[in-house]
Design an enzyme around this catalytic site. Structure first.
Site, PDB file in Angstrom:
ATOM      1  N   TRP A 105       0.812  -1.223   0.000  1.00 29.21           N
ATOM      2  CA  TRP A 105       0.000   0.000   0.000  1.00 29.21           C
ATOM      3  C   TRP A 105       0.845   1.273   0.000  1.00 29.21           C
ATOM      4  O   TRP A 105       1.833   1.379   0.719  1.00 29.21           O
ATOM      5  CB  TRP A 105      -0.879   0.002   1.259  1.00 29.21           C
ATOM      6  CG  TRP A 105      -1.602   1.278   1.500  1.00 29.21           C
ATOM      7  CD1 TRP A 105      -1.131   2.372   2.192  1.00 29.21           C
ATOM      8  CD2 TRP A 105      -2.923   1.625   1.083  1.00 29.21           C
ATOM      9  NE1 TRP A 105      -2.086   3.368   2.212  1.00 29.21           N
ATOM     10  CE2 TRP A 105      -3.198   2.933   1.539  1.00 29.21           C
ATOM     11  CE3 TRP A 105      -3.918   0.957   0.349  1.00 29.21           C
ATOM     12  CZ2 TRP A 105      -4.397   3.590   1.301  1.00 29.21           C
ATOM     13  CZ3 TRP A 105      -5.122   1.611   0.115  1.00 29.21           C
ATOM     14  CH2 TRP A 105      -5.351   2.903   0.592  1.00 29.21           C
ATOM     15  N   ASN A 137      -0.013   5.691   0.203  1.00 31.31           N
ATOM     16  CA  ASN A 137      -0.903   6.848   0.053  1.00 31.31           C
ATOM     17  C   ASN A 137      -0.093   8.139  -0.043  1.00 31.31           C
ATOM     18  O   ASN A 137       0.724   8.225  -0.978  1.00 31.31           O
ATOM     19  CB  ASN A 137      -2.075   6.861   1.042  1.00 31.31           C
ATOM     20  CG  ASN A 137      -1.763   6.767   2.508  1.00 31.31           C
ATOM     21  OD1 ASN A 137      -1.223   5.782   2.973  1.00 31.31           O
ATOM     22  ND2 ASN A 137      -2.111   7.771   3.277  1.00 31.31           N
ATOM     23  N   ASP A 138      -0.270   9.111   0.809  1.00 27.28           N
ATOM     24  CA  ASP A 138       0.243  10.458   0.556  1.00 27.28           C
ATOM     25  C   ASP A 138       1.737  10.538   0.232  1.00 27.28           C
ATOM     26  O   ASP A 138       2.545   9.890   0.905  1.00 27.28           O
ATOM     27  CB  ASP A 138       0.065  11.327   1.813  1.00 27.28           C
ATOM     28  CG  ASP A 138      -1.262  11.117   2.502  1.00 27.28           C
ATOM     29  OD1 ASP A 138      -2.153  10.482   1.941  1.00 27.28           O
ATOM     30  OD2 ASP A 138      -1.403  11.607   3.644  1.00 27.28           O
ATOM     31  N   GLN A 140       3.565   7.633   2.400  1.00 26.81           N
ATOM     32  CA  GLN A 140       2.854   6.808   3.373  1.00 26.81           C
ATOM     33  C   GLN A 140       2.774   5.386   2.828  1.00 26.81           C
ATOM     34  O   GLN A 140       2.335   5.181   1.691  1.00 26.81           O
ATOM     35  CB  GLN A 140       1.444   7.358   3.593  1.00 26.81           C
ATOM     36  CG  GLN A 140       1.409   8.678   4.338  1.00 26.81           C
ATOM     37  CD  GLN A 140       1.656   8.489   5.820  1.00 26.81           C
ATOM     38  OE1 GLN A 140       0.778   8.070   6.554  1.00 26.81           O
ATOM     39  NE2 GLN A 140       2.865   8.800   6.284  1.00 26.81           N
ATOM     40  N   TRP A 153      -4.553   0.187   3.888  1.00 24.48           N
ATOM     41  CA  TRP A 153      -4.055   1.203   4.819  1.00 24.48           C
ATOM     42  C   TRP A 153      -3.933   0.566   6.192  1.00 24.48           C
ATOM     43  O   TRP A 153      -4.868  -0.108   6.638  1.00 24.48           O
ATOM     44  CB  TRP A 153      -5.031   2.384   4.850  1.00 24.48           C
ATOM     45  CG  TRP A 153      -4.534   3.542   5.637  1.00 24.48           C
ATOM     46  CD1 TRP A 153      -3.755   4.558   5.193  1.00 24.48           C
ATOM     47  CD2 TRP A 153      -4.786   3.805   7.015  1.00 24.48           C
ATOM     48  NE1 TRP A 153      -3.495   5.441   6.214  1.00 24.48           N
ATOM     49  CE2 TRP A 153      -4.118   5.008   7.340  1.00 24.48           C
ATOM     50  CE3 TRP A 153      -5.501   3.154   8.020  1.00 24.48           C
ATOM     51  CZ2 TRP A 153      -4.147   5.564   8.612  1.00 24.48           C
ATOM     52  CZ3 TRP A 153      -5.526   3.716   9.283  1.00 24.48           C
ATOM     53  CH2 TRP A 153      -4.852   4.907   9.572  1.00 24.48           C
ATOM     54  N   SER A 212       1.642  11.710   7.853  1.00 23.27           N
ATOM     55  CA  SER A 212       2.238  12.585   6.839  1.00 23.27           C
ATOM     56  C   SER A 212       3.009  13.756   7.415  1.00 23.27           C
ATOM     57  O   SER A 212       2.754  14.227   8.522  1.00 23.27           O
ATOM     58  CB  SER A 212       1.145  13.098   5.912  1.00 23.27           C
ATOM     59  OG  SER A 212       0.752  12.040   5.073  1.00 23.27           O
ATOM     60  N   ARG A 218      -2.724  17.385  12.426  1.00 22.17           N
ATOM     61  CA  ARG A 218      -1.706  16.565  11.762  1.00 22.17           C
ATOM     62  C   ARG A 218      -1.200  17.181  10.456  1.00 22.17           C
ATOM     63  O   ARG A 218      -1.683  18.187   9.995  1.00 22.17           O
ATOM     64  CB  ARG A 218      -2.267  15.177  11.488  1.00 22.17           C
ATOM     65  CG  ARG A 218      -3.529  15.128  10.647  1.00 22.17           C
ATOM     66  CD  ARG A 218      -3.950  13.664  10.481  1.00 22.17           C
ATOM     67  NE  ARG A 218      -5.155  13.511   9.710  1.00 22.17           N
ATOM     68  CZ  ARG A 218      -6.382  13.494  10.215  1.00 22.17           C
ATOM     69  NH1 ARG A 218      -6.575  13.670  11.516  1.00 22.17           N
ATOM     70  NH2 ARG A 218      -7.434  13.336   9.427  1.00 22.17           N
ATOM     71  N   ASP A 219      -0.198  16.503   9.897  1.00 22.11           N
ATOM     72  CA  ASP A 219       0.345  16.764   8.561  1.00 22.11           C
ATOM     73  C   ASP A 219       1.068  18.109   8.492  1.00 22.11           C
ATOM     74  O   ASP A 219       0.689  19.004   7.723  1.00 22.11           O
ATOM     75  CB  ASP A 219      -0.765  16.695   7.493  1.00 22.11           C
ATOM     76  CG  ASP A 219      -1.598  15.428   7.603  1.00 22.11           C
ATOM     77  OD1 ASP A 219      -1.078  14.432   8.141  1.00 22.11           O
ATOM     78  OD2 ASP A 219      -2.769  15.437   7.187  1.00 22.11           O
ATOM     79  N   GLU A 258      -6.901  18.048   5.792  1.00 17.25           N
ATOM     80  CA  GLU A 258      -5.708  17.215   5.867  1.00 17.25           C
ATOM     81  C   GLU A 258      -4.633  17.822   4.956  1.00 17.25           C
ATOM     82  O   GLU A 258      -4.926  18.536   3.994  1.00 17.25           O
ATOM     83  CB  GLU A 258      -6.028  15.788   5.427  1.00 17.25           C
ATOM     84  CG  GLU A 258      -7.037  15.090   6.340  1.00 17.25           C
ATOM     85  CD  GLU A 258      -7.204  13.612   6.008  1.00 17.25           C
ATOM     86  OE1 GLU A 258      -6.947  12.786   6.888  1.00 17.25           O
ATOM     87  OE2 GLU A 258      -7.598  13.289   4.869  1.00 17.25           O
TER      88      GLU A 258
HETATM   89  N1  DQQ Z   1      -3.094  10.269   5.407  1.00 13.83           N
HETATM   90  C1  DQQ Z   1      -2.182  10.257   6.514  1.00 13.83           C
HETATM   91  C2  DQQ Z   1      -2.572  11.393   7.374  1.00 13.83           C
HETATM   92  C3  DQQ Z   1      -3.283  12.294   6.443  1.00 13.83           C
HETATM   93  C4  DQQ Z   1      -4.027  11.349   5.560  1.00 13.83           C
HETATM   94  C5  DQQ Z   1      -2.252   8.918   7.194  1.00 13.83           C
HETATM   95  C6  DQQ Z   1      -4.424  11.919   4.237  1.00 13.83           C
HETATM   96  O1  DQQ Z   1      -1.451  11.995   7.983  1.00 13.83           O
HETATM   97  O2  DQQ Z   1      -4.120  13.207   7.117  1.00 13.83           O
HETATM   98  O3  DQQ Z   1      -1.882   7.893   6.300  1.00 13.83           O
HETATM   99  O4  DQQ Z   1      -4.592  10.926   3.256  1.00 13.83           O
END
Ligand code: DQQ
Length: 463
Positions: free
Chosen positions: A17, A19-20, A36, A44, A81, A138-139, A194
């Site tokens: 997997w 993601n970001d 990620q 996820w 992230s 976050r992020d 996010e």
């Molecule tokens: N993905 C992350 C977070 C973020 C989200 C977790 C956005 O930090 O807010 O995998 O896709």
């Protein structure tokens, strides 16, 4: 059996997997892309940071995991992230540890950024300011401003809407909350933002957010003064419903480059069966249009992937014209059309000879809309068929489209105005046809050139 849906010139990990995009940084002349990643499966889960490097922005090499949750540490439930900064010569990752959501640092050792040390002072922001109730925390997006560091966090205020929280620090370790940089109304821009990105571009400032639950990335452009951002224009980063949580970096040439996570448009079971999920968009160069809107174009470096080409036109266009002679699952296509009396233009990709499978991109000139019709994209029951559309208003008589087709990924750049990125999973091996039509009148295809595209993997070729 080769995996027909696995892209060949878009970035993705060897398996499992993604993601970001995270921690994008141009370091010692090389582009570093973190992301990620769940290294245990195509879903996820407990988030790690994957890592890859590129010298040319086109070809990538996979590197070992950069961050993993530390048992008993502030990121024990996941390294979420964040970004990368140059901390007085030390490459430094600023990211969210969970749970609860707190902000952490990791410093890199050596020029190749293979070894990361979590900072002993983690978490450097242990939670929201006392008394502030938030929907998320976050992020981090961090930048240098004068003599201090600045940081925005993705957040929101319950009952009101998403927000970006602004902090400052003299040393990257001690942070002071300055208040919301900007906040939105839940009815328009969701309850929680996010992955905020905040940066200057063309004399203005840009805030990019990924609002929950809207599932898309939005931008605002405007002015930044006295710790507040006042937007004066806004729009969607991409109208195709796939791109989410993008991150923007500045490279050594001063360009702002954006990558986004292209979400799958198929079921979790289908992802698990394939053994992978998540693709990165092509790197996009951002500019500001005179009306304050954000424009994104694929990085010119991608032209080095072009191989055999085919040309059509000029020729009149009325009704359907098949575009033959190209590998219909891996190409770049560029065309310019004079619209004439046509009420719209339609481009079909991944069409089977009998039309059982096909995906349509339609420009509706009367409605000023660009739309993607995936209702027949795949015979598979796992294909997401949701149609997506967005505003696309052409001032003159001419349109220029660039389309990047790469197995299950289609990115369409409509002039410098709109991007529409989608995911499709045709089942039939002969769903390779392309066709073009003028709708409700006669247009003129002024030029069309299409190139077969080379894969981006040199040393390693994930199957
Ligand atoms: N993905 C992350 C977070 C973020 C989200 C977790 C956005 O930090 O807010 O995998 O896709």
């Amino acid at each position: 059996m080769p995996d027909a849906h696995r892209p060949r010139y878009h970035f993705l990990p060897p398996c499992h997997w993604m993601n970001d995009p995270n921690g994008l940084i141009h370091w010692q002349g090389r582009y570093h892309l973190f992301y990620q990643h769940n290294p245990f499966g195509a879903w996820w889960g407990k988030m790690h940071w994957g890592h890859a490097v590129s010298a040319d922005l086109v070809h990538w090499q996979h590197l070992p995991l950069a961050l993993a949750p530390t048992p008993g540490g502030p990121d024990q439930e996941g390294c979420w992230s964040g970004c990368a900064v140059d901390w007085a010569g030390t490459p430094t990752l600023v990211y969210t540890g969970v749970r609860p959501e707190v902000q952490c640092l990791a410093t890199g050792e050596g020029d190749d950024l293979l070894i990361w040390h979590k900072h002993p002072r983690n978490p450097v922001i242990a939670g929201p300011p006392p008394g502030l109730e938030v929907t998320g925390f976050r992020d981090p997006c961090v930048w240098r401003e004068g003599q201090e560091w600045r940081l925005v966090l993705g957040s929101g205020f319950p009952g009101q809407g998403g927000a970006a929280l602004l902090y400052r620090s003299p040393n990257l370790l001690d942070w002071e909350y300055l208040g919301p940089l900007c906040e939105g109304e839940a009815s328009r821009t969701g309850y929680n933002w996010e992955c905020p990105n905040f940066f200057s571009l063309g004399g203005r400032h840009v805030l990019i957010i990924s609002p929950q639950p809207l599932g898309k990335a939005m931008y605002m452009t405007g002015d930044y003064a006295a710790n507040r951002f006042a937007p004066s224009a806004e729009g969607d980063v991409d109208i195709g419903g796939s791109l989410y949580a993008p991150q923007v970096m500045a490279d050594a040439r001063g360009r702002r480059l954006l990558w986004g996570w292209l979400r799958e448009g198929r079921s979790r079971e289908a992802c698990e069966e394939a053994g992978w999920a998540g693709v990165m968009s092509l790197p996009r160069v951002l500019t500001l249009l005179p009306d304050g809107c954000l424009s994104a174009q694929p990085a010119p470096e991608l032209q080095t992937l072009r191989r055999r080409s085919v040309r059509w036109g000029p020729r009149p266009l009325a009704g359907w014209v098949p575009l033959e002679g190209l590998p219909g699952d891996g190409l770049e296509l560029r065309m310019t059309i004079a619209l004439g009396s046509a009420e719209g233009i339609a481009l079909i990709v991944r069409r089977s000879p009998g039309g059982e499978e096909e995906t349509r991109f339609i420009y509706d000139r009367n409605a000023d809309i660009l739309r993607c019709d995936r209702s027949r994209a795949s015979l598979s029951p796992h294909q997401d068929r949701t149609p997506y559309e967005g505003h696309y208003s052409v001032a003159g008589d001419r349109i220029t489209w660039r389309l990047f087709l790469d197995a299950s990924v289609v990115e369409l750049y409509a002039d410098s105005l709109t991007c529409l990125t989608t995911r499709i999973y045709p089942e039939r091996p002969d769903s390779l046809g392309l066709a073009l039509a003028a709708i409700g009148g006669e247009a003129r295809l002024e030029s069309l050139e299409a190139w077969e595209m080379a894969p981006i993997w040199r040393a390693e070729t994930p199957s």
